[in-house]
Design a protein around this motif. Structure first.
Motif, PDB file in Angstrom:
ATOM      1  N   LEU A  91       0.832  -1.213   0.000  1.00 33.85           N
ATOM      2  CA  LEU A  91       0.000   0.000   0.000  1.00 33.85           C
ATOM      3  C   LEU A  91       0.861   1.255   0.000  1.00 33.85           C
ATOM      4  O   LEU A  91       0.531   2.248  -0.659  1.00 33.85           O
ATOM      5  CB  LEU A  91      -0.943   0.016   1.204  1.00 33.85           C
ATOM      6  CG  LEU A  91      -2.209  -0.813   1.074  1.00 33.85           C
ATOM      7  CD1 LEU A  91      -2.990  -0.790   2.382  1.00 33.85           C
ATOM      8  CD2 LEU A  91      -3.074  -0.348  -0.062  1.00 33.85           C
ATOM      9  N   HIS A  92       1.952   1.218   0.728  1.00 35.21           N
ATOM     10  CA  HIS A  92       2.848   2.378   0.748  1.00 35.21           C
ATOM     11  C   HIS A  92       3.492   2.596  -0.615  1.00 35.21           C
ATOM     12  O   HIS A  92       3.582   3.728  -1.089  1.00 35.21           O
ATOM     13  CB  HIS A  92       3.926   2.207   1.816  1.00 35.21           C
ATOM     14  CG  HIS A  92       4.896   3.344   1.850  1.00 35.21           C
ATOM     15  ND1 HIS A  92       4.559   4.585   2.332  1.00 35.21           N
ATOM     16  CD2 HIS A  92       6.186   3.430   1.435  1.00 35.21           C
ATOM     17  CE1 HIS A  92       5.607   5.382   2.209  1.00 35.21           C
ATOM     18  NE2 HIS A  92       6.608   4.700   1.664  1.00 35.21           N
ATOM     19  N   ARG A  95       0.549   3.685  -3.079  1.00 29.80           N
ATOM     20  CA  ARG A  95      -0.490   4.505  -2.460  1.00 29.80           C
ATOM     21  C   ARG A  95      -1.088   5.524  -3.417  1.00 29.80           C
ATOM     22  O   ARG A  95      -2.288   5.788  -3.357  1.00 29.80           O
ATOM     23  CB  ARG A  95       0.026   5.178  -1.196  1.00 29.80           C
ATOM     24  CG  ARG A  95       1.077   6.239  -1.421  1.00 29.80           C
ATOM     25  CD  ARG A  95       1.635   6.765  -0.090  1.00 29.80           C
ATOM     26  NE  ARG A  95       2.680   7.737  -0.306  1.00 29.80           N
ATOM     27  CZ  ARG A  95       3.964   7.446  -0.469  1.00 29.80           C
ATOM     28  NH1 ARG A  95       4.350   6.189  -0.438  1.00 29.80           N
ATOM     29  NH2 ARG A  95       4.857   8.388  -0.656  1.00 29.80           N
ATOM     30  N   LEU A  99      -4.756   4.517  -3.952  1.00 28.59           N
ATOM     31  CA  LEU A  99      -5.540   5.259  -2.972  1.00 28.59           C
ATOM     32  C   LEU A  99      -5.763   6.723  -3.351  1.00 28.59           C
ATOM     33  O   LEU A  99      -6.894   7.181  -3.432  1.00 28.59           O
ATOM     34  CB  LEU A  99      -4.875   5.183  -1.592  1.00 28.59           C
ATOM     35  CG  LEU A  99      -4.741   3.792  -0.989  1.00 28.59           C
ATOM     36  CD1 LEU A  99      -3.917   3.848   0.279  1.00 28.59           C
ATOM     37  CD2 LEU A  99      -6.092   3.200  -0.722  1.00 28.59           C
TER      38      LEU A  99
END
Length: 117
Positions: A91-92, A95, A99
């Motif tokens: 996710l990092h 991201r 996201l």
């Protein structure tokens, strides 16, 4: 309007009314868009919280089950923790793609959405 008002005075009064109406329109439009975005975010937040709680409960169950299979309960928690660490790293790294851009695009679409009359 006064009966003996000059055409210029009448024009200024109409321009003033137009400006006030335009300001009211833009104010109401901004309030409508803001309310739409906030209500959408709140409803998505409620769904997110329910999913997070479900994942937490399933994770605890999975950790206990894996711990039983591996011989020690804490081994299961380490395995589940390592999995979530891997998810956090992914996710990092992604991201912006996963996201930031989808959330930004969703908010922009809602802000630019036209109301049907």
């Amino acid at each position: 309007m006064a009966e003996n008002a000059t055409p210029i005075a009448t024009l200024f009064e109409r321009v003033e009314e137009y400006i006030k109406s335009t300001i009211d329109y833009f104010t109401l439009n901004a309030v409508d868009k803001s309310a739409d975005v906030v209500s959408s975010l709140v409803s998505r937040l409620a769904v997110f919280i329910m999913v997070a709680v479900s994942i937490l409960i399933c994770s605890i169950g999975l950790a206990l089950w894996l711990g039983k299979l591996l011989g020690e309960i804490f081994y299961g928690f380490f395995a589940v923790g390592a999995f979530y660490m891997l998810v956090a790293v992914l996710l990092h790294l992604f991201r912006h793609k996963w996201l930031k851009y989808p959330v930004s695009n969703s908010i922009i679409k809602q802000m630019l959405k036209q109301k049907e009359v």
